[in-house]
Structure formats: structure tokens, C-alpha cells
Design an enzyme around this catalytic site. Structure first.
Site: not given
Ligand code: GLC
Length: 537
Positions: A101, A203, A266, A327-328
Site C-alpha cells: 500500500d 491510496d 484506489e 477495509h473501508d
């Protein structure tokens, strides 16, 4: 195109690990790199080819690692650089790949770059962040809001300017218009590429460049009280600015110089804006994350339409990808229910495009209720009453029925689901009807069949209950029929001749069944049919 022309990141299955919650080996209740190493055999057994790790860098953990204070080291809670190197070596030895990430949009406020930058207005790194004078009345430079609630501008009394933070005030945004920032982050990428990583998940890629005039965002006419505060405005000036594509291109050039690597972006944007991130001549992100299955209502016509809109909007040679959870977001099994989660798995693993699995999806983990006092996620804490905490989807992986699910021998940082003694990897590995066995079967079929990995996609028929499509490669053709409702449905579209064998089904009993003509499907049922005659559909 010949089969060999397809690259690993087009054919492989990606698995996202949230390291805090995967496997703890040192008894602190938080997962670590050694724990991931321990579980590589499991992932390899499941058929995973690529692992994406959420951040493991040093961080004050205000946003659980997405606030980085050193881009080129490992947080001691996760282990050491030696552990990381061992992890890379083990992953590669198993023929798998590792994606890190990369969080380039913002640092932690404890990063030495920001500490310098905030020290004085004439510091050499002042311009590495977005510092702006107040308006005449002393207020913030514009109306931009933070994704995590409140104002996006933080007043700095010492130097009497505001700095911009799209997320927490402890996550100041870097100024990506500054070439020094660009070079510094490319060096970070080089550091990890030199260690052998196979790519990056970038990200909040669409946040990286903001309007140079810092114009006010307009109000969102569709805002309602239950939505996050951030949705009050449309972020048309604070995100997705055209110059961001130059930055993506810089990153892409760098990874390309290392051979066959991947950049995944993302990006939460509507399809027509998302596909721009493939870049001119596909020299932007290899895979701009396609989050439609996370955001759309679970309704057959809407999903079928979205699949086709996406397929139609992709640039020539732009490769699709699909995601059910991360994870969000709420976990898929909580969002659509346990039964539909099997249908969703079949959709994810039979659509054209790279699938990403979020850890635990393969055992149908659900969101875990977290007591108010135990909430850790800043998004939940900052906007109480809106049920926005991401903790429920970040709970420890249950491996077996022992204490704390075999995740740790200490109390975990977040509780396990109450059903972990029933819903865990060990139980499901021994049950041919389990979600885990189903995931594994689908992944294995996908690995074996080029039609499912790289074959053409063609919609067949969809209605208020069903989605169906074919996947075809050379002499092989598959038909997928999915019932997105709990009610029985009947698949008999006109002008369609079906003749084949069911090779996988959400309900194992159908497997091996010969299909000739119309198909009755039970509620929550999905089938993968290998067709006998490829000209029949
Ligand atoms: C991304 C991450 C999320 C994080 C945010 C700020 O959306 O996925 O977890 O909080 O960026 O870095």
C-alpha cells in the site's frame, strides 16, 4: 490475443490482508508479518496468487497505518525489516506476488517532512505541504471538508497559516505540484521495488492534486443527514483534477522501468471518470479499482447494467477488475446476507477482470458489532451517530475454535465475531459445503480455464432476478446464471439454446448435472455451466 500475452496481474487473484487482524505471533493482540508468513501455505492452498498488504510502515496509528511517519521502514508492532525481507522471499518462493500500500497523498504530522515544513514559513520543505493564508476575516481559505468530518483546514498558530488535510488533521496533504515531493515519493517506490515488491496499491489516487485556485466546492443537492458530513459538498475542486494523470504517469514510468509490475489505484469515482485513470494509451494505472459491486444496491438489473456500462466504458486494452469488499466498507456477507454472498463470490470469480478478495470474505466473515467504548476508527469516532466506523469490517481472522480463534493468545485489538467457533478456517476446510470450499473450487476452476481468466464476456439475459453472461476462449465456453433474489427463478430466454454441464454451483448438489434447455434456479442460487456447443449462445 494469445494467452501468453496476458500478464500476471490480469490473470491472478488478489487477496487483501489487513495486517493488524490476520495473525498475531508475539502475543500483543495485533497481527504481524511473522503471522502472515505462517499463513502463506493457507493462501497458497486457497489459490491466491497476489497479496496486497495494507500499510505496515511506522505510524502513530491515528488512522491505523494510513498516517505514515516513515515510508521506508516497518512499524515494530508488525515486525522488522528482516521479517519483511523474509516475507517477500517466502511469497516469491511460493510463486506468489506482493503488492504494498503506497500512501502518497498525505503523511503523518509526525513525519520529519512535516515537522520541518511546519517549523517556519521559510523552511526548505514549507512548500512540500499545502500552506495557505487565512481569508481577511481569519477564516479558512475555502469551504473544503475533511473526509473524516469537520473542516479540511487546520490553523497553525506558530506560522499563522492554514494547512490542508483531506483526512485527519494528523494527516497533512502533500503538495504534489512540487517536483521535490514527486521525486521523494518516487524514491520511496524505488526503495520497495529494490526489495522486490511487485507493485503498489495507491491510496486515494484521485485526491492527489487539488484545484490550483482552491475554489469553493459546490453544495451537494442530494445530501441527507445520515450521510457523512463530507457529502455536504461535491468535491469537484478538491479531487480528480486533470493534472493528477501526469502524476500517475510518473509513477507508472517508474514501475515500468522495473519490469512487469502493477499499479492499482484506489479511486471512488463514477465509471466515466474512473476509466480516465487508465491513462492515455493505457499508461496510467494498470487497474483503477472498480468499486461498483461495493456501492451499488444488490439488485439484478442494476448490477447487470453496471457490468455492461463498465465493459463498454473501458478503453481499448484497458483491463477490468472487481471488488466485493475492503477495509473501508461493510463486509459483503453483512451487506447482502450469507446466502447471497455465495452468489457474489461466483460473480466476482467469473466476471472478466482481476478479482480482489478481502481477507475473511472466503469464510463469509460478517461485520462484527463493536461496543461504543471500544470503537477505534477515527471515522466512527468523529461522526458519532452515523454508524460510520470501519472497525466492524476489520476484526481478527478466526482460524480455529481455540481461544481468540487462534488469531492470538492475548486479547485482540478488536473482538472476534461471536460465532468464531463455528465460522473459522479450520471448520470450513473440512466441510465441502462451506464458503471456503466454494471459494477454493471457484478459484481452482478459474486457474484451469482460460475462458474464465481471460475469455470474452458477453451478456445473455438479465431481469429483476437474474444476471447471466458467457465467458469464451477458443473452444471453451461457459455460461454463468446468478439469481440475486431469495425467490425461485426461471431462466429461459428466447432464442437461447443451452446444452452443457454444471461445473460449479452455490448449492453443491447441482454439480455435474446436465442442462438441456430452460433452467430452474432456487433462491440465492448461481451456476457455472460448461457449454457443449460454443455456437449455442
Ligand atoms: C484510503 C484508505 C483508508 C484511509 C484513507 C486515508 O481510503 O483505504 O483506510 O483511511 O485512505 O488514508
Amino acid at each position: 490475443m494469445a494467452q501468453e500475452k496476458f500478464l500476471w496481474w490480469q490473470q491472478d487473484v488478489i487477496y487483501q490482508i489487513y495486517p493488524r487482524s490476520f495473525q498475531d505471533t508475539n502475543g500483543d493482540g495485533i497481527g504481524d508479518l511473522k503471522g502472515i508468513i505462517q499463513k502463506l501455505d493457507y493462501l497458497s492452498w486457497l489459490g491466491i496468487d497476489v497479496i496486497w498488504l495494507s500499510p505496515v510502515y511506522p505510524s502513530p496509528m491515528k488512522d491505523f497505518g494510513y498516517d505514515i511517519s516513515n515510508y521506508t521502514d516497518v512499524h515494530p508492532v508488525f515486525g522488522s525489516m528482516e521479517d519483511f525481507e523474509l516475507l517477500v522471499a517466502r511469497i516469491h518462493a511460493l510463486g506468489m506476488k506482493l503488492i504494498l500500500d503506497l500512501v502518497p497523498n498525505h503523511t503523518s504530522d509526525e513525519h520529519p517532512w512535516f515537522i520541518e515544513s511546519r517549523s517556519s514559513r521559510d523552511n526548505a520543505k514549507r512548500n512540500w505541504y499545502i500552506w495557505v493564508d487565512p481569508r481577511e476575516d481569519g477564516s479558512a481559505p475555502n469551504n473544503w471538508l475533511s473526509v473524516f468530518g469537520g473542516d479540511a483546514w487546520q490553523w497553525d498558530e506558530h506560522t499563522r497559516q492554514y494547512y490542508y488535510h483531506a483526512f485527519l488533521k494528523e494527516q497533512p496533504d502533500l503538495n504534489w505540484r512540487n517536483p521535490q515531493v514527486q521525486q521523494a515519493m518516487l524514491n520511496v517506490m524505488r526503495f520497495w521495488l529494490d526489495k522486490g515488491v511487485d507493485g503498489f496499491r495507491v491510496d486515494v489516487m484521485w485526491h492527489m492534486i487539488k484545484d490550483s485556485q482552491l475554489r469553493d466546492n459546490p453544495p451537494n443537492p442530494d445530501y441527507t443527514e445520515l450521510q457523512p458530513d463530507y457529502n455536504k459538498l461535491l468535491p469537484v475542486y478538491s479531487t480528480d483534477q486533470p493534472e493528477v494523470h501526469d502524476i500517475v504517469r510518473l509513477m507508472r514510468n517508474l514501475v515500468d522501468s522495473y519490469g512487469k509490475k502493477v499499479i492499482i489505484g484506489e479511486i471512488y469515482l463514477p465509471i466515466e471518470k474512473l476509466v480516465v485513470y487508465y491513462g492515455v494509451n493505457n499508461l496510467g494505472a494498470h487497474l483503477p479499482f472498480n468499486f461498483q459491486l461495493l456501492t451499488l444496491p444488490w439488485q439484478a438489473t442494476q448490477i447487470a447494467t453496471a457490468i455492461d456500462l463498465y465493459e463498454g466504458a473501458l478503453p481499448v486494452n484497458g483491463w477490468p477488475n472487481w471488488v466485493l469488499g475492503n477495509h473501508d466498507q461493510q463486509r459483503i456477507a453483512s451487506r447482502v446476507g450469507m446466502h447471497q454472498a455465495r452468489v457474489a463470490a461466483m460473480l466476482l470469480l467469473t466476471l472478466r477482470g482481476t478479482p480482489t478478495i478481502y481477507y475473511g470474505e472466503e469464510i463469509s466473515m460478517m461485520d462484527v458489532p463493536i461496543e461504543k467504548e471500544q470503537i477505534q476508527d477515527p471515522q466512527g469516532l468523529n461522526m458519532p451517530g452515523k454508524n460510520l466506523s470501519r472497525d466492524p469490517a476489520r476484526t481478527p481472522m478466526p482460524w480455529d475454535a481455540s481461544d481468540f480463534g487462534g488469531f492470538s493468545n492475548a486479547t485482540p485489538w478488536l473482538p472476534l465475531g461471536r460465532n468464531y467457533k463455528r465460522v473459522n478456517v479450520q471448520v470450513q476446510q473440512n466441510d465441502p459445503y462451506s464458503m471456503l470450499s466454494f471459494y477454493r473450487k471457484l478459484i481452482q476452476i478459474r486457474k484451469k480455464e482460460p475462458a474464465l481468466r481471460i475469455g470474452n464476456y458477453r451478456p445473455v439475459h438479465s431481469d429483476h432476478q437474474l444476471i447471466s453472461y458467457t465467458r469464451e476462449w477458443e473452444e471453451e465456453k461457459f455460461l454463468v446464471v446468478l439469481n440475486l433474489t431469495h425467490a425461485v427463478s426461471y431462466f429461459d430466454p428466447p432464442h437461447v439454446q443451452i446444452n452443457g454441464t454444471i461445473v460449479a454451483s452455490t448449492h453443491n448438489e447441482l454439480e455435474g448435472m446436465y442442462v438441456n434447455g430452460a433452467i430452474y434456479l432456487g433462491g440465492d442460487e448461481g451456476i457455472l455451466v460448461k457449454l457443449n456447443d460454443i455456437s449455442s449462445l
